[in-house]
Write a protein that holds these residues in place. Structure first.
Motif, mmCIF file in Angstrom:
data_model
loop_
_atom_site.group_PDB
_atom_site.id
_atom_site.type_symbol
_atom_site.label_atom_id
_atom_site.label_comp_id
_atom_site.label_asym_id
_atom_site.label_seq_id
_atom_site.Cartn_x
_atom_site.Cartn_y
_atom_site.Cartn_z
ATOM 1 N N MET A 1 4.901 41.659 21.385
ATOM 2 C CA MET A 1 6.229 41.190 21.704
ATOM 3 C C MET A 1 6.665 41.793 23.030
ATOM 4 S SD MET A 1 8.262 41.195 18.153
ATOM 5 C CE MET A 1 8.688 39.482 18.295
ATOM 6 N N ASN A 2 7.363 41.004 23.780
ATOM 7 C CA ASN A 2 7.881 41.467 25.057
ATOM 8 C C ASN A 2 9.371 41.184 25.148
ATOM 9 O OD1 ASN A 2 5.423 42.371 26.232
ATOM 10 N ND2 ASN A 2 4.853 40.230 26.568
ATOM 11 N N LEU A 3 10.099 42.190 25.566
ATOM 12 C CA LEU A 3 11.516 42.025 25.837
ATOM 13 C C LEU A 3 11.644 41.147 27.073
ATOM 14 C CD1 LEU A 3 14.396 43.003 25.057
ATOM 15 C CD2 LEU A 3 14.057 44.893 26.657
ATOM 16 N N ARG A 4 12.374 40.042 26.958
ATOM 17 C CA ARG A 4 12.513 39.123 28.091
ATOM 18 C C ARG A 4 13.371 39.712 29.198
ATOM 19 N NH1 ARG A 4 13.788 34.450 23.944
ATOM 20 N NH2 ARG A 4 11.647 33.854 23.449
ATOM 21 N N MET A 5 14.409 40.427 28.760
ATOM 22 C CA MET A 5 15.339 40.992 29.730
ATOM 23 C C MET A 5 16.154 42.065 29.031
ATOM 24 S SD MET A 5 18.895 39.127 31.016
ATOM 25 C CE MET A 5 18.281 37.560 30.606
ATOM 26 N N ASN A 6 16.478 43.100 29.771
ATOM 27 C CA ASN A 6 17.399 44.107 29.263
ATOM 28 C C ASN A 6 18.778 43.744 29.791
ATOM 29 O OD1 ASN A 6 18.976 46.310 28.665
ATOM 30 N ND2 ASN A 6 17.392 47.813 29.127
ATOM 31 N N TYR A 7 19.501 42.961 29.018
ATOM 32 C CA TYR A 7 20.795 42.454 29.478
ATOM 33 C C TYR A 7 21.771 43.581 29.763
ATOM 34 C CZ TYR A 7 23.037 43.398 25.027
ATOM 35 O OH TYR A 7 23.564 44.032 23.933
ATOM 36 N N ARG A 8 21.574 44.736 29.134
ATOM 37 C CA ARG A 8 22.464 45.881 29.361
ATOM 38 C C ARG A 8 22.380 46.356 30.809
ATOM 39 N NH1 ARG A 8 20.785 49.521 24.071
ATOM 40 N NH2 ARG A 8 21.180 47.907 22.523
ATOM 41 N N VAL A 9 21.190 46.297 31.369
ATOM 42 C CA VAL A 9 20.967 46.700 32.760
ATOM 43 C C VAL A 9 21.361 45.572 33.709
ATOM 44 C CG1 VAL A 9 19.186 47.342 34.447
ATOM 45 C CG2 VAL A 9 19.136 48.327 32.138
ATOM 46 N N VAL A 10 20.983 44.352 33.356
ATOM 47 C CA VAL A 10 21.256 43.197 34.216
ATOM 48 C C VAL A 10 22.758 42.946 34.359
ATOM 49 C CG1 VAL A 10 20.973 40.687 34.425
ATOM 50 C CG2 VAL A 10 19.035 42.116 33.705
ATOM 51 N N SER A 11 23.504 43.095 33.247
ATOM 52 C CA SER A 11 24.944 42.814 33.285
ATOM 53 C C SER A 11 25.709 43.860 32.478
ATOM 54 C CB SER A 11 25.224 41.409 32.753
ATOM 55 O OG SER A 11 26.599 41.118 32.869
ATOM 56 N N PRO A 12 25.907 45.031 33.059
ATOM 57 C CA PRO A 12 26.630 46.088 32.346
ATOM 58 C C PRO A 12 28.028 45.655 31.910
ATOM 59 C CG PRO A 12 25.671 46.955 34.386
ATOM 60 C CD PRO A 12 25.467 45.472 34.377
ATOM 61 N N GLY A 13 28.660 44.785 32.683
ATOM 62 C CA GLY A 13 29.995 44.308 32.324
ATOM 63 C C GLY A 13 29.989 43.502 31.042
ATOM 64 N N ALA A 14 28.972 42.663 30.860
ATOM 65 C CA ALA A 14 28.860 41.878 29.622
ATOM 66 C C ALA A 14 28.637 42.810 28.434
ATOM 67 C CB ALA A 14 27.714 40.875 29.738
ATOM 68 N N TYR A 15 27.781 43.791 28.623
ATOM 69 C CA TYR A 15 27.517 44.771 27.560
ATOM 70 C C TYR A 15 28.799 45.538 27.227
ATOM 71 C CZ TYR A 15 25.529 48.693 25.005
ATOM 72 O OH TYR A 15 25.265 49.649 24.059
ATOM 73 N N LYS A 16 29.530 45.949 28.246
ATOM 74 C CA LYS A 16 30.779 46.688 28.039
ATOM 75 C C LYS A 16 31.795 45.840 27.259
ATOM 76 C CE LYS A 16 34.372 49.172 30.574
ATOM 77 N NZ LYS A 16 34.894 49.561 31.881
ATOM 78 N N ALA A 17 31.871 44.562 27.582
ATOM 79 C CA ALA A 17 32.793 43.661 26.877
ATOM 80 C C ALA A 17 32.406 43.524 25.404
ATOM 81 C CB ALA A 17 32.815 42.292 27.557
ATOM 82 N N MET A 18 31.118 43.369 25.148
ATOM 83 C CA MET A 18 30.650 43.265 23.758
ATOM 84 C C MET A 18 30.919 44.561 22.997
ATOM 85 S SD MET A 18 29.574 40.298 22.860
ATOM 86 C CE MET A 18 28.842 40.825 21.320
#
Length: 147
Positions: A1-18
């Motif tokens: 299995m491969n992680l497609r993207m680390n969204y936390r790094v790509v979009s810290p603002g989206a992670y912060k909102a969640m």
């Protein structure tokens, strides 16, 4: 299995909102067992291995709930769940599958027998929150142990 993207790094603002939503919602639940059961059941329905693993482990930290975890997908068929948990599970399933099931007046009325209007809003927010987390995790290829 491969992680497609680390969204936390790509979009810290989206992670912060969640995380802000998660912190608000989790703070509304005195009954942490109910809250974790909700998150596990929704994650089962959505097929989110990452969230299922996380929340099953979180529930086990609250006590020996192994039977609850093992039998959650068949909650209608076993007596170990309380009436309040059953209503929450039915509501969680209906909201998660809203395009298929909708929310019947009967279910809404039943929820009102166990939960105040404020608690129903909190349940709706919690169900929507875990659905969001599931969709992020599945889309980005998250799996247990990927971080």
């Amino acid at each position: 299995m491969n992680l497609r993207m680390n969204y936390r790094v790509v979009s810290p603002g989206a992670y912060k909102a969640m995380m802000a939503m998660e912190q608000y919602v989790s703070g509304q639940f005195e009954d942490k067992v109910l809250y974790e059961l909700l998150k596990i059941r929704v994650s089962q329905i959505n097929g989110c291995a990452f969230c299922l693993d996380m929340h099953a482990k979180d529930l086990m930290k609250l006590g020996d709930y192994s039977d609850h975890i093992l039998l959650l997908s068949v909650w209608r068929e076993v007596p170990i769940f309380t009436d309040k948990q059953r209503v929450m599970l039915e509501l969680a399933e209906a909201i998660t599958l809203i395009s298929e099931l909708g929310i019947s007046t009967e279910l809404y009325t039943k929820a009102g027998e166990y939960f105040s209007e404020n608690e129903i809003v909190d349940l709706i927010m919690a169900i929507n929150s875990i659905n969001n987390w599931n969709r992020i995790a599945i889309t980005t290829g998250m799996y247990p142990g990927c971080f």
